[in-house]
Scaffold this motif. Structure first.
Motif, short mmCIF file in Angstrom:
data_model
loop_
_atom_site.label_atom_id
_atom_site.label_comp_id
_atom_site.label_asym_id
_atom_site.label_seq_id
_atom_site.Cartn_x
_atom_site.Cartn_y
_atom_site.Cartn_z
N ALA A 49 5.86 2.66 -17.77
CA ALA A 49 5.18 1.46 -17.27
C ALA A 49 4.89 0.48 -18.39
CB ALA A 49 3.89 1.87 -16.57
N ALA A 50 4.61 1.00 -19.59
CA ALA A 50 4.34 0.13 -20.73
C ALA A 50 5.58 -0.63 -21.16
CB ALA A 50 3.79 0.95 -21.90
N VAL A 51 6.74 0.02 -21.05
CA VAL A 51 8.01 -0.63 -21.40
C VAL A 51 8.93 -0.50 -20.18
CG1 VAL A 51 9.84 -0.82 -23.12
CG2 VAL A 51 7.64 0.19 -23.75
N PRO A 52 8.67 -1.27 -19.12
CA PRO A 52 9.42 -1.08 -17.87
C PRO A 52 10.87 -1.51 -18.00
CG PRO A 52 8.04 -3.03 -17.72
CD PRO A 52 7.69 -2.36 -19.02
N LEU A 111 2.98 1.29 -0.76
CA LEU A 111 2.14 1.89 -1.79
C LEU A 111 1.23 0.86 -2.44
CD1 LEU A 111 1.48 4.45 -3.43
CD2 LEU A 111 3.39 3.87 -4.96
N ASN A 112 1.68 -0.38 -2.50
CA ASN A 112 0.88 -1.45 -3.10
C ASN A 112 -0.47 -1.65 -2.40
OD1 ASN A 112 2.62 -2.14 -5.15
ND2 ASN A 112 3.64 -3.77 -4.01
N VAL A 113 -0.56 -1.23 -1.14
CA VAL A 113 -1.83 -1.35 -0.43
C VAL A 113 -2.91 -0.53 -1.13
CG1 VAL A 113 -3.01 -0.82 1.75
CG2 VAL A 113 -0.71 -1.80 1.79
N VAL A 114 -2.51 0.61 -1.71
CA VAL A 114 -3.45 1.48 -2.41
C VAL A 114 -3.55 1.12 -3.89
CG1 VAL A 114 -3.95 3.89 -3.04
CG2 VAL A 114 -3.03 3.36 -0.79
N THR A 115 -2.46 0.71 -4.48
CA THR A 115 -2.45 0.45 -5.92
C THR A 115 -2.75 -0.99 -6.28
OG1 THR A 115 -0.07 -0.05 -5.94
CG2 THR A 115 -0.73 2.26 -6.23
N GLY A 116 -2.82 -1.88 -5.29
CA GLY A 116 -3.07 -3.28 -5.59
C GLY A 116 -1.92 -3.97 -6.30
N GLY A 117 -0.72 -3.38 -6.18
CA GLY A 117 0.45 -3.97 -6.83
C GLY A 117 0.52 -3.70 -8.31
N SER A 118 -0.25 -2.74 -8.82
CA SER A 118 -0.22 -2.40 -10.24
C SER A 118 1.03 -1.60 -10.58
CB SER A 118 -1.47 -1.59 -10.61
OG SER A 118 -1.33 -1.00 -11.89
N LEU A 119 1.83 -2.11 -11.50
CA LEU A 119 3.04 -1.39 -11.92
C LEU A 119 2.67 -0.05 -12.52
CD1 LEU A 119 6.13 -2.91 -13.62
CD2 LEU A 119 5.17 -0.81 -14.52
N TRP A 120 1.59 0.00 -13.30
CA TRP A 120 1.18 1.24 -13.95
C TRP A 120 0.78 2.30 -12.92
CZ3 TRP A 120 -3.91 3.43 -14.52
CH2 TRP A 120 -3.96 4.52 -15.40
N LEU A 121 -0.04 1.92 -11.94
CA LEU A 121 -0.45 2.87 -10.91
C LEU A 121 0.74 3.33 -10.07
CD1 LEU A 121 -3.88 1.60 -9.52
CD2 LEU A 121 -3.40 3.73 -10.75
N ASN A 122 1.64 2.41 -9.73
CA ASN A 122 2.84 2.80 -8.98
C ASN A 122 3.67 3.80 -9.77
OD1 ASN A 122 2.32 1.28 -6.69
ND2 ASN A 122 3.44 -0.51 -7.43
N ILE A 169 8.76 4.19 -12.10
CA ILE A 169 9.37 3.59 -10.90
C ILE A 169 10.88 3.64 -11.03
CG2 ILE A 169 9.42 1.54 -9.43
CD1 ILE A 169 6.75 0.71 -10.62
N THR A 170 11.43 4.77 -10.69
CA THR A 170 12.89 4.97 -10.70
C THR A 170 13.31 5.66 -9.41
OG1 THR A 170 12.81 7.17 -11.72
CG2 THR A 170 12.86 5.27 -13.21
N LYS A 171 14.54 5.43 -9.02
CA LYS A 171 15.08 6.14 -7.86
C LYS A 171 15.16 7.64 -8.13
CE LYS A 171 17.91 2.10 -6.70
NZ LYS A 171 19.28 1.54 -6.64
#
Length: 425
Positions: A49-52, A111-122, A169-171
């Protein structure tokens, strides 16, 4: 409303995860390992997440737009879930056919509903999903085949490239989660004896199979074909009709062959001409992007059975063991080469065990199924994906199973027990 969902949703997840971890810590011989192993996954997910990657940024960008539609027009969002197009606020995203990219973005938008769209949380949620699938399979393998506990821990939880590519966040995160979970369910039903939860296991297995197909169609097809062969052999074995290895091999091959024929009759996607044409086009397109870097060179690859069969040995060897230590000039290639060298060594030791007729604890039918699955995907990827970096990512969802098989063989298994690495025994 949005903040309430974020706090309440994440709070419930944390509570559930905490209670689950408490239960897992009580497991004999495994419980002490669950927290460190999960910590490794979360650390890897945080780094990703730090280096997406460019893919992660793309997924996240469009997922936020999908979530905006969810809040503004929930009915339109629900209709969009069954379609291959997205249109909202002047933004459009269109895919033709069953796109795993679009499917992943849809999942992220929910999932964004719970994480607020945070890339790190996702990224952490995807990492936890990958870990739980692998942990469940480790539990099942350790209970059914206790002599392979160390092999399961190293292969499914610690193998470097799998740990790196199947977090964030990878397949591959969802592909490994669904594949490992589906295999665990199948093994519990086939080798675990009668269970009062058989109905729930079957329902869970079906959902995992759908996720596997959605994330990568051909991977799911190969896994389901292998499991079908394993089910046939196991049923006949339980009936006392199929105990010799050559008989099990014939039945397994017959089921796979029949499945391929049936699939080709049901869907043109599985017909050889279409499949071979798509494979060679994919190879040609990726090869053009790989010049100047190490790649798998198949100069005369053509969409014919003879051409593809002739290149299969090179494709499999390349998918498993490249890049070599003299290829590439970056840290990524160096680490990959070292891992491949280690894989080559343990494979050589395992082959020596086979030549000496030293048998491991795995049933022959399961061993046959896992090797067929891994080598078939190695061949498909080696023939279609010349770029070694992309290949390293694609193989991360099945390589842990091959590592597990190799490490479960007698000699390497003895090494693991003597090392007592991280408490493995």
């Amino acid at each position: 409303m949005k903040l309430l969902l974020i706090f309440a949703g994440n709070g419930l997840v944390l509570l559930g995860l905490w209670r689950w971890l408490r239960a897992q810590r009580q497991l004999p011989s495994l419980g002490h390992f669950v927290v460190p192993a999960l910590g490794l996954r979360l650390l890897s997910g945080s780094i990703s997440a730090a280096v997406p990657s460019a893919d992660a940024v793309f997924f996240q960008l469009w997922a936020r737009r999908f979530t905006q539609q969810l809040w503004a027009e929930p009915r339109a969002w629900l209709r969009m879930l069954t379609q291959d197009e997205f249109h909202y606020a002047g933004q459009s995203l269109v895919y033709h056919g069953h796109s795993n990219t679009l499917f992943l973005i849809k999942l992220l938008s929910a999932l964004n509903v719970v994480t607020g769209g945070s890339l790190w949380l996702n990224a952490l949620y995807f990492s936890v999903a990958s870990f739980i699938g692998c942990w469940y399979l480790v539990r099942v393998l350790s209970r059914l085949f206790p002599g392979t506990r160390g092999a399961a821990i190293v292969g499914l939880l610690l193998w470097p490239s799998a740990l790196y590519w199947t977090t964030g966040i990878t397949k591959e995160s969802l592909l490994l989660a669904s594949g490992a979970g589906l295999l665990a369910v199948a093994l519990r039903l086939l080798y675990g004896g009668a269970s009062r939860r058989a109905g729930l296991l079957v329902m869970g297995g079906l959902l995992l199979a759908v996720l596997q197909f959605k994330m990568r169609f051909f991977f799911g097809g190969v896994l389901l074909a292998g499991l079908a062969g394993l089910v046939a052999v196991r049923v006949l074995e339980l009936l006392g009709l199929m105990r010799r290895r050559w008989q099990q091999t014939l039945v397994f091959a017959a089921v796979i062959g029949s499945g391929l024929w049936l699939a080709s009759e049901v869907s043109p996607v599985f017909r050889f001409n279409k499949f071979a044409s798509q494979l060679t086009r994919t190879y040609a397109g990726l090869r053009e992007k790989s010049y100047g870097r190490p790649y798998i060179d198949l100069p005369h690859l053509a969409p014919t059975a003879e051409s593809m069969a002739g290149y299969v040995p090179k494709a499999v060897a390349s998918a498993l063991f490249r890049p070599f230590i003299w290829e590439g000039d970056s840290l990524f290639y160096g680490i990959s080469a070292f891992e491949n060298l280690l894989l080559l060594i343990i494979m050589g030791v395992a082959l020596l065990d086979v030549m000496r007729r030293r048998q491991g604890p795995l049933p022959f039918a399961l061993l046959l199924m896992l090797l067929t699955y891994c080598l078939a995907l190695a061949a498909l990827l080696g023939l279609s994906t010349p770029n070694l970096g992309t290949l390293s990512r694609y193989r991360a969802s099945w390589l842990p199973l091959l590592v597990y098989v190799l490490l479960s063989q007698p000699t390497v298994s003895d090494w693991l027990r003597r090392l007592r690495l991280f408490g493995i025994r």
